[in-house]
Design an enzyme around this catalytic site. Sequence first.
Site, PDB file in Angstrom:
ATOM      1  N   CYS A  12       4.802  12.117 -26.435  1.00  0.00           N
ATOM      2  CA  CYS A  12       5.199  12.762 -25.170  1.00  0.00           C
ATOM      3  C   CYS A  12       6.499  12.173 -24.634  1.00  0.00           C
ATOM      4  O   CYS A  12       7.286  12.870 -23.989  1.00  0.00           O
ATOM      5  CB  CYS A  12       4.083  12.662 -24.151  1.00  0.00           C
ATOM      6  N   GLU A  58      -9.936  18.672 -31.161  1.00  0.00           N
ATOM      7  CA  GLU A  58     -10.685  19.052 -32.376  1.00  0.00           C
ATOM      8  C   GLU A  58      -9.919  18.639 -33.631  1.00  0.00           C
ATOM      9  O   GLU A  58     -10.495  18.505 -34.714  1.00  0.00           O
ATOM     10  CB  GLU A  58     -10.905  20.564 -32.403  1.00  0.00           C
ATOM     11  N   THR A  92      -1.504  24.326 -20.927  1.00  0.00           N
ATOM     12  CA  THR A  92      -2.920  23.969 -20.750  1.00  0.00           C
ATOM     13  C   THR A  92      -3.108  23.246 -19.420  1.00  0.00           C
ATOM     14  O   THR A  92      -4.089  23.489 -18.702  1.00  0.00           O
ATOM     15  CB  THR A  92      -3.414  23.071 -21.907  1.00  0.00           C
ATOM     16  N   GLY A  93      -2.172  22.379 -19.087  1.00  0.00           N
ATOM     17  CA  GLY A  93      -2.256  21.643 -17.825  1.00  0.00           C
ATOM     18  C   GLY A  93      -2.264  22.573 -16.622  1.00  0.00           C
ATOM     19  O   GLY A  93      -3.033  22.385 -15.674  1.00  0.00           O
ATOM     20  N   GLU A 104      10.228  21.134 -24.808  1.00  0.00           N
ATOM     21  CA  GLU A 104       9.632  20.059 -25.595  1.00  0.00           C
ATOM     22  C   GLU A 104       9.253  20.617 -26.973  1.00  0.00           C
ATOM     23  O   GLU A 104       8.488  21.574 -27.068  1.00  0.00           O
ATOM     24  CB  GLU A 104       8.377  19.539 -24.893  1.00  0.00           C
ATOM     25  N   GLU A 161      -1.068  14.604 -17.543  1.00  0.00           N
ATOM     26  CA  GLU A 161       0.082  14.010 -18.252  1.00  0.00           C
ATOM     27  C   GLU A 161       0.524  15.055 -19.268  1.00  0.00           C
ATOM     28  O   GLU A 161      -0.179  15.313 -20.233  1.00  0.00           O
ATOM     29  CB  GLU A 161      -0.353  12.712 -18.928  1.00  0.00           C
ATOM     30  N   LYS A 210     -13.650  14.562 -24.195  1.00  0.00           N
ATOM     31  CA  LYS A 210     -13.437  15.525 -25.277  1.00  0.00           C
ATOM     32  C   LYS A 210     -12.124  15.214 -25.992  1.00  0.00           C
ATOM     33  O   LYS A 210     -11.046  15.424 -25.444  1.00  0.00           O
ATOM     34  CB  LYS A 210     -13.395  16.966 -24.760  1.00  0.00           C
ATOM     35  N   GLY A 234      -1.868  16.569 -22.425  1.00  0.00           N
ATOM     36  CA  GLY A 234      -1.593  17.610 -23.411  1.00  0.00           C
ATOM     37  C   GLY A 234      -0.416  18.456 -22.980  1.00  0.00           C
ATOM     38  O   GLY A 234       0.491  17.965 -22.295  1.00  0.00           O
ATOM     39  N   GLY A 235      -0.445  19.726 -23.361  1.00  0.00           N
ATOM     40  CA  GLY A 235       0.687  20.609 -23.122  1.00  0.00           C
ATOM     41  C   GLY A 235       0.742  21.155 -21.703  1.00  0.00           C
ATOM     42  O   GLY A 235      -0.274  21.212 -20.996  1.00  0.00           O
TER      43      GLY A 235
HETATM   44  P1  NDP Z   1      -3.144  21.274 -25.738  1.00  0.00           P
HETATM   45  O1  NDP Z   1      -2.632  21.077 -24.387  1.00  0.00           O
HETATM   46  O2  NDP Z   1      -3.619  22.615 -26.126  1.00  0.00           O
HETATM   47  O3  NDP Z   1      -4.365  20.243 -26.048  1.00  0.00           O
HETATM   48  C1  NDP Z   1      -4.559  18.957 -25.468  1.00  0.00           C
HETATM   49  C2  NDP Z   1      -6.064  18.721 -25.282  1.00  0.00           C
HETATM   50  O4  NDP Z   1      -6.603  19.699 -24.402  1.00  0.00           O
HETATM   51  C3  NDP Z   1      -6.881  18.846 -26.563  1.00  0.00           C
HETATM   52  O5  NDP Z   1      -8.019  17.996 -26.489  1.00  0.00           O
HETATM   53  C4  NDP Z   1      -7.322  20.287 -26.524  1.00  0.00           C
HETATM   54  O6  NDP Z   1      -8.421  20.497 -27.330  1.00  0.00           O
HETATM   55  C5  NDP Z   1      -7.630  20.439 -25.044  1.00  0.00           C
HETATM   56  N1  NDP Z   1      -7.556  21.789 -24.531  1.00  0.00           N
HETATM   57  C6  NDP Z   1      -6.852  22.848 -25.009  1.00  0.00           C
HETATM   58  N2  NDP Z   1      -7.046  23.925 -24.224  1.00  0.00           N
HETATM   59  C7  NDP Z   1      -7.878  23.560 -23.233  1.00  0.00           C
HETATM   60  C8  NDP Z   1      -8.432  24.222 -22.112  1.00  0.00           C
HETATM   61  N3  NDP Z   1      -8.174  25.499 -21.849  1.00  0.00           N
HETATM   62  N4  NDP Z   1      -9.243  23.534 -21.282  1.00  0.00           N
HETATM   63  C9  NDP Z   1      -9.527  22.241 -21.518  1.00  0.00           C
HETATM   64  N5  NDP Z   1      -9.032  21.554 -22.578  1.00  0.00           N
HETATM   65  C10 NDP Z   1      -8.213  22.201 -23.420  1.00  0.00           C
HETATM   66  O7  NDP Z   1      -2.103  20.760 -26.723  1.00  0.00           O
HETATM   67  P2  NDP Z   1      -1.768  21.361 -28.133  1.00  0.00           P
HETATM   68  O8  NDP Z   1      -2.546  20.573 -29.092  1.00  0.00           O
HETATM   69  O9  NDP Z   1      -1.889  22.812 -28.263  1.00  0.00           O
HETATM   70  O10 NDP Z   1      -0.246  21.055 -28.129  1.00  0.00           O
HETATM   71  C11 NDP Z   1       0.614  21.908 -27.399  1.00  0.00           C
HETATM   72  C12 NDP Z   1       1.769  21.145 -26.924  1.00  0.00           C
HETATM   73  O11 NDP Z   1       1.335  20.190 -25.965  1.00  0.00           O
HETATM   74  C13 NDP Z   1       2.438  20.291 -27.967  1.00  0.00           C
HETATM   75  O12 NDP Z   1       3.301  21.001 -28.770  1.00  0.00           O
HETATM   76  C14 NDP Z   1       3.131  19.318 -27.093  1.00  0.00           C
HETATM   77  O13 NDP Z   1       4.297  19.881 -26.594  1.00  0.00           O
HETATM   78  C15 NDP Z   1       2.175  19.109 -25.982  1.00  0.00           C
HETATM   79  N6  NDP Z   1       1.380  17.901 -26.123  1.00  0.00           N
HETATM   80  C16 NDP Z   1       1.682  16.867 -25.329  1.00  0.00           C
HETATM   81  C17 NDP Z   1       0.996  15.705 -25.453  1.00  0.00           C
HETATM   82  C18 NDP Z   1       1.302  14.552 -24.610  1.00  0.00           C
HETATM   83  O14 NDP Z   1       1.100  13.426 -25.035  1.00  0.00           O
HETATM   84  N7  NDP Z   1       1.728  14.746 -23.391  1.00  0.00           N
HETATM   85  C19 NDP Z   1      -0.036  15.515 -26.456  1.00  0.00           C
HETATM   86  C20 NDP Z   1      -0.324  16.710 -27.225  1.00  0.00           C
HETATM   87  C21 NDP Z   1       0.374  17.854 -27.045  1.00  0.00           C
HETATM   88  P3  NDP Z   1      -8.228  21.030 -28.830  1.00  0.00           P
HETATM   89  O15 NDP Z   1      -7.108  20.292 -29.454  1.00  0.00           O
HETATM   90  O16 NDP Z   1      -9.540  20.715 -29.435  1.00  0.00           O
HETATM   91  O17 NDP Z   1      -7.952  22.490 -28.735  1.00  0.00           O
END
Ligand code: NDP
Length: 489
Positions: free
Chosen positions: A282, A176, A230-231, A383, A248, A173, A226-227
């Site tokens: 990141c 979006e 969410t992690g 961050e 990560e 996935k 991701g964030g």
């Molecule tokens: P998120 O953690 O929300 O999103 C990362 C991925 O997880 C996207 O594919 C997102 O989908 C998906 N996701 C979101 N919520 C869920 C869930 N409950 N269960 C499963 N998958 C989920 O990152 P954000 O885009 O909101 O960014 C938030 C913060 O995360 C950023 O400001 C940054 O600090 C950090 N980040 C870190 C990254 C890294 O490389 N380590 C990369 C991106 C963000 P969708 O986008 O479709 O909602």
Amino acid sequence: MRYLYIAGKWTEAADGGTSQTINPYDATPLDTLAEAGDRDVDAAVTAAREAFDEGPWRRSTVTERAALLGRIADLLQRDREQLAHTESLDTGKTLNEARADVDDTTAVFRYYAGIAGAHAGRVVDPGRPGVVSRIVHEPVGVCALIAPWNYPLLQISWKLAPALAAGNTTVIKPSELTPLSTVALVGLFEEADLPPGVLNLLLGRGGTAGQALVAHPGVDLISFTGGLATGEKIMATAAHGVRRVALELGGKNPNVVFDGTDFDTVVDNALTAAFLHSGQVCSAGARLIVQDSLHDSFVAELAARADRIRVGSGLDPETECGPLISAEQRAKVERYIALGLSEGAELLAGGKRPASPDLEHGFFLRPTVFAGCRRDMTVVREEVFGPLVTVERFSTEEEAVWLGNDTSYGLAAGVWTSDAGQAERVAGALRHGTVWINDYHPYLPQAEWGGFGKSGIGRELGPSGLEEYQEKKHIYHNTSPAPAHWFSG
Ligand code: NDP
């Protein structure tokens, strides 16, 4: 219109749901996407489950799997320009960065094609006559792979290449916000004749499709980038059913600068560390820690050069920094700028949107430099994920190490010094998953990537990146069985 890919077929969402991805340069729609709901998630996981339990992929030879990954690498290079263009449009990053991403993605597929066979297991000396003992590596099962919006193509490759090399089946996935290059990648797998069900694609929101995927009992492993928030949620969900997780989660990465290094080189690299892809990285070197004796001239030059960074469309060859990914992400960075000012940071560059009327509809923000920062400020601790760098000062090596480790994250750090002994001492003392000495940002497919502390769990890339997707089984074979005589009866 872009579709879901389930069991080897492109398909609409079961309930006909759609969404749009927009161009962060001017907020215009780029494409319409099928938006997965619960029924699509269930169909994708079921397809992956059946492909794992009954399909040919898990039983294929390492050589066959490596050949397919190598073919994907070739196809990525064939479509390099088109993929880079798509990635630049969808993420806002410059075309040159997007080209580098396609090349890096290619290198990841080639690396795992190359090492897939080298990690098949090992023979153990049992110390007993007539016994053959060995460890074999087997795939984990159905892997849910969730990638972020900053490096869509590259981040999915860090998960997909080793997962497939190990013989797993997958449901991926993308975010979006940036799904288009991942859709194109799935098209390449279809062209390369990956068996149906081995790779399934869900498009849709994280909070719905992503959450349903993570919660699905048919998933054996979840790998997420991701964030932090969410992690944490994903880890809690994965606890039900004791599923494996790899996380990560980003970082707040110190970039430590000692006096005595080449001034131009270090200022130039500090800009790259902080502002590459508008700081939405990141491992961004968003926290500069600069030695007293160098500090004033360093920040003056840094701010002057930050002010000269050309902000604009990623497709314009003159552009050095594109827009942020979304209005929400820019609003978040602007909140941090306001917070930094209220906490006493000194604004030396940026802090505002660009003045050009051409850019007024996009999510642009000028590269921002805050000096006079202290370790207790929110902008130093959290961050930000945008074009904002904070500068703190230090006097001794001990203090530099202490500041560099004063974070709950631990993804990456940089150290700049002309003293090789000092470089090794500081690199050894910093509690981060990657430490760059006299460089910033390069990573290698063959070297592990991941974080200490809240930066995550597990490692991507390198041999460990493959092992994340392998179960280890001990096969103990007694070739001369005889009574054990533990019991007399
Ligand atoms: P998120 O953690 O929300 O999103 C990362 C991925 O997880 C996207 O594919 C997102 O989908 C998906 N996701 C979101 N919520 C869920 C869930 N409950 N269960 C499963 N998958 C989920 O990152 P954000 O885009 O909101 O960014 C938030 C913060 O995360 C950023 O400001 C940054 O600090 C950090 N980040 C870190 C990254 C890294 O490389 N380590 C990369 C991106 C963000 P969708 O986008 O479709 O909602």
